[in-house]
Design an enzyme around this catalytic site. Structure first.
Site, PDB file in Angstrom:
ATOM      1  N   LYS A 116      11.747 129.884   7.955  1.00  0.00           N
ATOM      2  CA  LYS A 116      11.780 131.318   8.293  1.00  0.00           C
ATOM      3  C   LYS A 116      10.500 132.013   7.873  1.00  0.00           C
ATOM      4  O   LYS A 116      10.410 133.227   7.867  1.00  0.00           O
ATOM      5  CB  LYS A 116      12.954 131.999   7.569  1.00  0.00           C
ATOM      6  CG  LYS A 116      14.311 131.461   7.919  1.00  0.00           C
ATOM      7  CD  LYS A 116      15.357 132.382   7.279  1.00  0.00           C
ATOM      8  CE  LYS A 116      16.593 131.639   6.862  1.00  0.00           C
ATOM      9  NZ  LYS A 116      17.384 132.417   5.908  1.00  0.00           N
ATOM     10  N   ARG A 137       6.272 116.304  -3.710  1.00  0.00           N
ATOM     11  CA  ARG A 137       5.250 115.653  -2.893  1.00  0.00           C
ATOM     12  C   ARG A 137       4.836 116.656  -1.824  1.00  0.00           C
ATOM     13  O   ARG A 137       5.689 117.276  -1.179  1.00  0.00           O
ATOM     14  CB  ARG A 137       5.824 114.397  -2.244  1.00  0.00           C
ATOM     15  CG  ARG A 137       4.923 113.837  -1.185  1.00  0.00           C
ATOM     16  CD  ARG A 137       5.380 112.486  -0.741  1.00  0.00           C
ATOM     17  NE  ARG A 137       5.079 111.479  -1.751  1.00  0.00           N
ATOM     18  CZ  ARG A 137       5.073 110.165  -1.503  1.00  0.00           C
ATOM     19  NH1 ARG A 137       5.364 109.726  -0.306  1.00  0.00           N
ATOM     20  NH2 ARG A 137       4.786 109.305  -2.455  1.00  0.00           N
ATOM     21  N   HIS A 170      -1.800 110.328  -6.821  1.00  0.00           N
ATOM     22  CA  HIS A 170      -0.415 109.845  -6.879  1.00  0.00           C
ATOM     23  C   HIS A 170      -0.239 109.265  -8.295  1.00  0.00           C
ATOM     24  O   HIS A 170      -0.144 108.054  -8.487  1.00  0.00           O
ATOM     25  CB  HIS A 170      -0.202 108.780  -5.806  1.00  0.00           C
ATOM     26  CG  HIS A 170       1.241 108.505  -5.496  1.00  0.00           C
ATOM     27  ND1 HIS A 170       2.275 108.870  -6.343  1.00  0.00           N
ATOM     28  CD2 HIS A 170       1.826 107.892  -4.430  1.00  0.00           C
ATOM     29  CE1 HIS A 170       3.414 108.493  -5.806  1.00  0.00           C
ATOM     30  NE2 HIS A 170       3.177 107.912  -4.651  1.00  0.00           N
TER      31      HIS A 170
HETATM   32  N1  ASP Z   1       3.381 105.266  -0.516  1.00  0.00           N
HETATM   33  C1  ASP Z   1       2.007 105.474  -0.905  1.00  0.00           C
HETATM   34  C2  ASP Z   1       1.655 106.939  -0.870  1.00  0.00           C
HETATM   35  O1  ASP Z   1       2.531 107.772  -0.759  1.00  0.00           O
HETATM   36  C3  ASP Z   1       1.052 104.636  -0.127  1.00  0.00           C
HETATM   37  C4  ASP Z   1       0.962 104.892   1.339  1.00  0.00           C
HETATM   38  O2  ASP Z   1       1.642 105.763   1.893  1.00  0.00           O
HETATM   39  O3  ASP Z   1       0.154 104.183   1.964  1.00  0.00           O
HETATM   40  O4  ASP Z   1       0.502 107.290  -0.995  1.00  0.00           O
END
Ligand code: ASP
Length: 359
Positions: A116, A137, A170
Site C-alpha cells: 500500500k 534479508r 551475508h
Molecule cells: N544463498 C546465498 C546468498 O543468499 C548464495 C546465493 O544466492 O548464491 O547470497
C-alpha cells in the site's frame, strides 16, 4: 538486553568497520546487532563454534532438546525476508524453534502494507513493536545497517541480524562457512595456514565477500580468487586483504586453483543483478567443478558451496566425502542457534549443561 548508544547517522555510516563494530556491542561486550562480517573477532568466532558444537551434542537427547526449548520461550522474532531465500530463512526459523523462541514472518511484501506504499523503514519499525529480534534479508546494500541505526533512535530498539543484504554482505553465512572450515580441518590444525579458493561470480557474490573478510583473522591463510575477469573480486576486498597482510592472488586457471586448494568455495552466477542479461555472455564453463576435478583436489581437501547450485558443481561430486555443501546447510542451523543464544546472553547455560553432560 541493553542496547548500545549509536552516534548520529552520518558519523555511524562513515565510521571504519572496527569503530562501527564497537557500537554494535552491548555494554557487556556481546553482539547486539549482527550486520557485517568485519565486526567479528577471533575469540567471538571460536566461542560461537564451540557453542554450536555443544548445542548439537545436547540436542541428541530428548532431555537436551527440552532444555534447549526452555531457553527463550518468552522471546519473539520477526523474519523479514524481502528477497528469495531457502536455507537462510529455514535455518533461522528452525534455530528460533529449537531454543523456544517464537518466529513470525513476512516474506512477500505484497502481503504487507508495503504493497500500500508503506516504506520498508516504517514496516520494520512496526515489527519492532511486536518482537524482540528482527532477522532480515533485503536487496538494498546497507539496509540492515540503516534499520539498526533507525531503531536505535526509537524508544523500542531491538537487535537486527543481517541475513543477506544486496551484493555486499551475508555475515551469518560467513559464520557457518567458518564453522564448516573449522570442523573440516579440525584434525589438520584448524583453518590457520590453509588455502581457500573462491570460484565463480566473486564480484557480486556476497557470501564470498563476507567470508574473505572473516578469514583474515586466521594466521597463514592464503586466498585465491578464480573467476573470469569481468566477475573477479572487487578492489575493496583486495584492499582489506592487503591491509591485513593476507597472501592472495587472482587467476582464471581453474585447474591450477583446485590443485592448490585446501578448500574450494564454488558460487553461482549472480545474474539477478544483471541489467540486460550481460553476464550470460561471459563464458563460465571452465569454472565448473566436475567429477574429474576430484583427482586434482587434495585427499583431505573439501568442496564448499553456499547454495543454491546451478551447474557449477556436477551432482556426481556430491557422493565424494570431500563435498561439504550439504553439511554446510546443517552447520548453518546450529551456528544460528548459537548466535541467537549468544545475543540473548544464554550461551553460558549451554556450556554449563554440556559440562554436566560429559562429567
Ligand atoms: N544463498 C546465498 C546468498 O543468499 C548464495 C546465493 O544466492 O548464491 O547470497
Amino acid at each position: 538486553m541493553e542496547p548500545p548508544v549509536l552516534p548520529p547517522w552520518e558519523q555511524f555510516r562513515a565510521a571504519r568497520p572496527a569503530e562501527k563494530a564497537r557500537w554494535l556491542r552491548t555494554p557487556t561486550g556481546r553482539p547486539y546487532h549482527v550486520l557485517f562480517a568485519q565486526q567479528f573477532d577471533r575469540p567471538f568466532l571460536d566461542r560461537l563454534c564451540e557453542t554450536a558444537t555443544r548445542t548439537r551434542r545436547i540436542a541428541k537427547t530428548k532431555g537436551g532438546r527440552m532444555f534447549l526449548q526452555s531457553l527463550l520461550p518468552d522471546q519473539r522474532a520477526m523474519l523479514y525476508f524481502a528477497q528469495p531465500s531457502t536455507r537462510t530463512f529455514l535455518s533461522f526459523y528452525t534455530a528460533c524453534q529449537i531454543v523456544g523462541l517464537r518466529p513470525a514472518e513476512v516474506r512477500d511484501t505484497h502481503t504487507s502494507s508495503e504493497f500500500k506504499g508503506e516504506s520498508p523503514e516504517d514496516s520494520v519499525r512496526t515489527f519492532s513493536s511486536y518482537v524482540d529480534l528482527i532477522i532480515m534479508r533485503h536487496p538494498e546494500q546497507g539496509f540492515a545497517e540503516r534499520i539498526a541505526w533507525l531503531l536505535s533512535t526509537t524508544e523500542r530498539s531491538v537487535p537486527v541480524i543481517n541475513a543477506g543484504s544486496g551484493k555486499d554482505e551475508h555475515p551469518t553465512q560467513a559464520l557457518l562457512d567458518v564453522y564448516t572450515l573449522q570442523r573440516s580441518f579440525a584434525r589438520r590444525g584448524g583453518i590457520e595456514g590453509k588455502t581457500v579458493v573462491f570460484v565463480g561470480d566473486l564480484l557480486r557474490g556476497r557470501t564470498v565477500r563476507s567470508l574473505a573478510q572473516v578469514l583474515v583473522l586466521y594466521p597463514g591463510v592464503r586466498l585465491i580468487f578464480c573467476a573470469p575477469a569481468p566477475l573477479q573480486i572487487a578492489d575493496d576486498i583486495l584492499e582489506v586483504l592487503r591491509t591485513a597482510g593476507v597472501p592472495h592472488e587472482t587467476t582464471e586457471d581453474f585447474e591450477y586453483a583446485v590443485a592448490a586448494a585446501d578448500a574450494v568455495y564454488m558460487t553461482r552466477l549472480q545474474d539477478e543483478w544483471d541489467v540486460a542479461g550481460e553476464s550470460r555472455q561471459i563464458p563460465t564453463e571452465r569454472f565448473r567443478f566436475e567429477e574429474r576435478h576430484l583427482q586434482l583436489l587434495r585427499p583431505d581437501g573439501i568442496v564448499m558451496h553456499p547454495l543454491p547450485r546451478r551447474h557449477e558443481i556436477a551432482v556426481e561430486v556430491d557422493r565424494d566425502p570431500r563435498a561439504m555443501y550439504w553439511r554446510q546447510v546443517r552447520n548453518g542451523m546450529w551456528i544460528r542457534v548459537a548466535l541467537i543464544l549468544t545475543m540473548f546472553g544464554r550461551e553460558g547455560e549451554i556450556h554449563q549443561y554440556y559440562e554436566e553432560l560429559v562429567r
